[in-house]
Design a protein around this motif. Structure first.
Motif, PDB file in Angstrom:
ATOM      1  N   LYS A 150       0.818  -1.070   0.051  1.00 32.08           N
ATOM      2  CA  LYS A 150       0.050   0.028  -0.159  1.00 32.08           C
ATOM      3  C   LYS A 150       0.878   1.285  -0.236  1.00 32.08           C
ATOM      4  O   LYS A 150       1.634   1.523   0.954  1.00 32.08           O
ATOM      5  N   ASN A 152      -0.192   4.987  -0.272  1.00 32.24           N
ATOM      6  CA  ASN A 152      -1.215   5.760  -0.250  1.00 32.24           C
ATOM      7  C   ASN A 152      -1.258   6.641  -1.709  1.00 32.24           C
ATOM      8  O   ASN A 152      -0.349   7.298  -1.859  1.00 32.24           O
ATOM      9  N   PRO A 153      -2.438   6.703  -2.170  1.00 32.53           N
ATOM     10  CA  PRO A 153      -3.636   6.255  -1.772  1.00 32.53           C
ATOM     11  C   PRO A 153      -3.826   4.759  -2.842  1.00 32.53           C
ATOM     12  O   PRO A 153      -4.962   4.145  -2.657  1.00 32.53           O
TER      13      PRO A 153
END
Length: 200
Positions: A150, A152-153
């Motif tokens: 991950k 972001n986003p």
């Protein structure tokens, strides 16, 4: 980017899901073997202590008995000695078997420790795609040489895990030649992206 037929993509997802299940089972087996290794180590230490105690006790008892029974015949002493040698051979065989078992368990432990070490080191990977949602079945932590992180986003999907930047750049060039023109090299540590690296 190259074009993939929807049916081919679905088949690829099914294959990856099967591989993920297999890899999760393998990871469970590694955890089970690691527990067995710890249990075996404890048993080995206990067995070594008991063996040493009996060896010392047996030798002490034999020497004490030999001192008291100096009047016994030579044949009786030879029989006691033969029994002691047979017992020592059995103990030696058991120790050899435990050493062989320990060597096998050490290989599993070394694999597990190497995996933990790699997770703490800085590695390089080639990012090929970013997604808004994390419901992509292509990614799995159980699959080797893939990263799904991950940032972001977005959620980024990377291929390959390399120790050096040069190896990652070479792999990136191969992917670009296959049609992944947007691929780039990024560095990761402890499962997080550190930075995007210069491609050349």
């Amino acid at each position: 980017m190259p074009f993939i037929e929807e049916s081919d993509l679905l088949e690829l997802h099914k294959d990856i899901d099967k591989a993920q299940i297999i890899n999760e089972r393998l990871l469970d087996q590694i955890k089970f073997k690691n527990k067995e290794l710890k249990r075996s180590k404890i048993q080995r230490n206990i067995f070594a202590g008991i063996t040493a105690f009996f060896l010392i006790g047996g030798l002490a008892l034999t020497s004490f008995t030999a001192g008291l029974n100096t009047s016994n015949s030579l044949d009786k002493q030879n029989n006691n000695l033969l029994v002691s040698i047979d017992s020592l051979d059995a103990i030696k065989t058991r120790i050899d078997n435990l050493k062989a078992q320990n060597d096998e368990l050490s290989l599993v432990k070394e694999f597990y420790l190497a995996k933990q070490f790699l997770e703490k080191e800085k590695i390089y990977s080639v990012q090929v795609k970013s997604f808004v949602d994390n419901n992509v079945t292509l990614a799995s932590e159980a699959l080797t040489n893939t990263l799904f992180v991950k940032t972001n986003p977005f959620y980024s999907y990377s291929l390959g895990t390399f120790e050096t930047l040069e190896e990652a750049r070479s792999f990136r060039q191969q992917l670009v030649n296959l049609g992944f023109e947007d691929a780039f090299v990024a560095s990761y540590k402890e499962g997080k992206r550190i930075q995007i690296e210069d491609p050349y």
